[in-house]
Structure formats: C-alpha cells, structure tokens
Write an enzyme that holds these catalytic residues in place. Structure first.
Site, PDB file in Angstrom:
ATOM      1  N   HIS A  67       0.828  -1.205   0.000  1.00  0.00           N
ATOM      2  CA  HIS A  67       0.000   0.000   0.000  1.00  0.00           C
ATOM      3  C   HIS A  67       0.864   1.257   0.000  1.00  0.00           C
ATOM      4  O   HIS A  67       0.638   2.187  -0.778  1.00  0.00           O
ATOM      5  CB  HIS A  67      -0.914   0.004   1.222  1.00  0.00           C
ATOM      6  CG  HIS A  67      -1.589   1.323   1.449  1.00  0.00           C
ATOM      7  ND1 HIS A  67      -2.655   1.748   0.691  1.00  0.00           N
ATOM      8  CD2 HIS A  67      -1.339   2.326   2.342  1.00  0.00           C
ATOM      9  CE1 HIS A  67      -3.038   2.949   1.096  1.00  0.00           C
ATOM     10  NE2 HIS A  67      -2.250   3.310   2.094  1.00  0.00           N
ATOM     11  N   GLU A 110      -6.067   9.286  -0.766  1.00  0.00           N
ATOM     12  CA  GLU A 110      -6.206   7.872  -0.397  1.00  0.00           C
ATOM     13  C   GLU A 110      -7.285   7.179  -1.229  1.00  0.00           C
ATOM     14  O   GLU A 110      -7.069   6.072  -1.718  1.00  0.00           O
ATOM     15  CB  GLU A 110      -6.553   7.734   1.089  1.00  0.00           C
ATOM     16  CG  GLU A 110      -5.381   7.928   2.033  1.00  0.00           C
ATOM     17  CD  GLU A 110      -4.383   6.772   2.034  1.00  0.00           C
ATOM     18  OE1 GLU A 110      -4.573   5.783   1.286  1.00  0.00           O
ATOM     19  OE2 GLU A 110      -3.398   6.878   2.784  1.00  0.00           O
ATOM     20  N   HIS A 145       1.317   4.810  -2.811  1.00  0.00           N
ATOM     21  CA  HIS A 145       1.721   6.202  -2.617  1.00  0.00           C
ATOM     22  C   HIS A 145       2.973   6.624  -3.389  1.00  0.00           C
ATOM     23  O   HIS A 145       3.015   7.731  -3.928  1.00  0.00           O
ATOM     24  CB  HIS A 145       1.938   6.474  -1.128  1.00  0.00           C
ATOM     25  CG  HIS A 145       0.668   6.592  -0.350  1.00  0.00           C
ATOM     26  ND1 HIS A 145      -0.192   7.669  -0.469  1.00  0.00           N
ATOM     27  CD2 HIS A 145       0.100   5.762   0.567  1.00  0.00           C
ATOM     28  CE1 HIS A 145      -1.221   7.513   0.336  1.00  0.00           C
ATOM     29  NE2 HIS A 145      -1.085   6.356   0.975  1.00  0.00           N
ATOM     30  N   SER A 181      -3.884   0.284  -4.583  1.00  0.00           N
ATOM     31  CA  SER A 181      -3.086  -0.789  -3.966  1.00  0.00           C
ATOM     32  C   SER A 181      -3.945  -1.960  -3.532  1.00  0.00           C
ATOM     33  O   SER A 181      -3.431  -2.927  -2.971  1.00  0.00           O
ATOM     34  CB  SER A 181      -2.315  -0.245  -2.757  1.00  0.00           C
ATOM     35  OG  SER A 181      -3.213   0.228  -1.761  1.00  0.00           O
TER      36      SER A 181
END
Length: 291
Positions: free
Chosen positions: A162, A208, A167, A227
């Site tokens: 993730h 997010e 990111h 993700s």
C-alpha cells in the site's frame, strides 16, 4: 480496506528494549511465530531510526518477495485499465522493482531526484499531526512489513505494498507531490484537532480514495484504491459524488470495508484547483465556516 483493530495495532517496547507488534487473533499471521518475530524486528528498525540517517534494511523472505511480485503483476494489469494517466506516468517515471520488495531507502533514492520526497519508516500508527505535517517537508511515513503470504491479495492493515505501490508512484508525479506537500502545510497551519481532522478527511477522500474523470471514464488516483486488488474492481460501482470540500471533510468513513462513497473530480486540474487551493489557504476559521 483495513480492519480497524489492525490499522491501530499497538506497538510496545519491552524492558529489555525489544519491540512487540500486537496482532489480533483474526490477523492472518497471528499463529505464525516466524512472521510475528519478523514483524517485531521490522518495527524495531523504525523505532530506532532517526531522521537523516539511512533507513535500515528489512529482511524479507523469498515467500515475501513472491507476494510482492505476484501482487505487482496483478495490479499492473488493473492499473492499465483503472488508474489515472498521471499516476501511470509517475509509476513509469519511478520504475519500482517488480520481482522483489524494494527497501525504503531505495524508494527514497528513486523519489528524491524526481520530486524531493523521501520515506521515513513507521513502526505502526503515526499521530495525525506528525504524519501529515512532515509531508510539507517532503517526507512520507511508511510501514516496512508486508502482508502474510497465506493471503497475498488481502491485508488487514497498510503494508509496504500500500505504502509504496499506492503512494510512491503518486509521489513520483510533480502534480500529485505538490498536493501531498499542500496537505502537509495545511496540517501544520491549523491549530485545533477538529480542523486537523477535517484536513485529514479531505486527504482520505482524495489522495487515499480519490477518483477523477478522464476521457469520459472514471479513473482512480487514490493510493487506497490503487493498492487494493479487490477494491480497484469495485470503485466504479460505488456512490460517486461531486467533489465537495464540506462533504469530504465531514463524511464518516469505515476503514473496515470498501469505501462506498467516493468524490470525483472532473479532472486533475479541477482537483488541484479545489483541493489544492483549499489546502494552500485553509485555517481554523475558514474550516469552521464550511464544516
């Protein structure tokens, strides 16, 4: 999606200086003593790290490298269909390894020449003001552990897949990196806990779990979607609402399931104007007026 008990999994230090990560009984690695020992050791790397020092290397098993490789291959296929163009350009620019888990120091060394961002290791939950505040300086707090090999396409907590696939690929984009920095500056500027929570919720529903319209299609740019092997297939069927600061900053979300309410920008320009503009100028008074 993340199970709440694991998202906030406590990390403690023993009298002899050891570090213990408390996994719930529902965690896939709970009954695996080898995995738990490695999790404790990896958390210890973060606890003992000081900013400015090289990030210590985490020891991963061949099984764990296989998990990374398997998830990377599957997500790459889904990204070509569902990811925003700017995210894909960032991923191409960054060039993460596909067959092994990269060390966070390695990710930093790839990112810094591109957008100035560097990674900081996190043992567990980082307080909101610390997590968001350092974004203004070009730092991103990240876990180093990877999900248990028994369930490679599921994680009950944010893991290195993730944090890095989600990111780092976005942070390799100049445009997304500017948004991360703006969020960090806003988190530092506001004083009350209520205003900080508002800033963090806007981050949640954008960087997010954000989506935008591109060539008449809904594309994802949020790290939480990009993700997640399962969520990336489901996001287009959720309740898609227009980008709205007041709504994003006050909408309750449940981290234990797929996000059923998403806010769509009309374009990346629109996202930068509305959300970037908000983070660049917000303060406690302006947030109080719209919340």
């Amino acid at each position: 999606m993340f199970e709440e008990a694991q998202y906030f999994a406590p990390v403690s230090t023993t009298e002899d200086g050891g570090v213990v990560v408390e996994l719930s009984q529902s965690h896939p690695g709970f009954a695996d003593p080898v995995y738990r020992a490695r999790r404790n050791a990896i958390a210890g790397l973060a606890v003992n790290h000081r900013r400015g020092e090289p990030i210590p290397e985490a020891e991963y098993t061949e099984q764990e490298h296989e998990v990374w490789a398997s998830v990377t291959r599957e997500l790459a296929v889904k990204h070509r269909k569902y990811a925003a163009a700017e995210y894909l350009a960032g991923a191409e620019r960054l060039g993460l390894p596909e067959e092994r888990i990269p060390q966070l120091q390695e990710v930093s060394e790839l990112l810094e020449p591109l957008t100035g961002f560097r990674y900081l290791p996190a043992a567990g939950l980082v307080p909101l003001r610390d997590f968001y505040g350092v974004l203004a300086d070009g730092y991103f707090h990240s876990t180093q552990y990877i999900r248990h090999h028994s369930v490679p396409f599921y994680t009950p907590e944010p893991d290195v897949i993730h944090e890095v696939i989600g990111h780092a690929n976005a942070l390799a984009s100049d445009r997304f990196a500017r948004l991360y920095r703006s969020a960090g500056a806003a988190a530092r500027r506001v004083e009350s806990d209520e205003a900080l929570e508002f800033v963090s919720k806007v981050f949640w529903f954008t960087l997010e779990f954000g989506v935008l319209r591109e060539d008449n299609e809904l594309k994802a740019y949020g790290a939480g979607i990009l993700s997640s092997y399962g969520e990336i297939e489901e996001f287009r069927g959720m309740d898609i609402r227009p980008l709205d600061l007041a709504a994003m900053g006050t909408t309750h979300y449940d981290i234990t399931k797929y996000q059923d309410v998403l806010f769509a920008a009309d374009s990346l320009d629109h996202l930068e104007d509305v959300v970037g503009g908000f983070w660049d100028s917000c303060d406690d008074e302006s947030i109080a007026r719209i919340s």
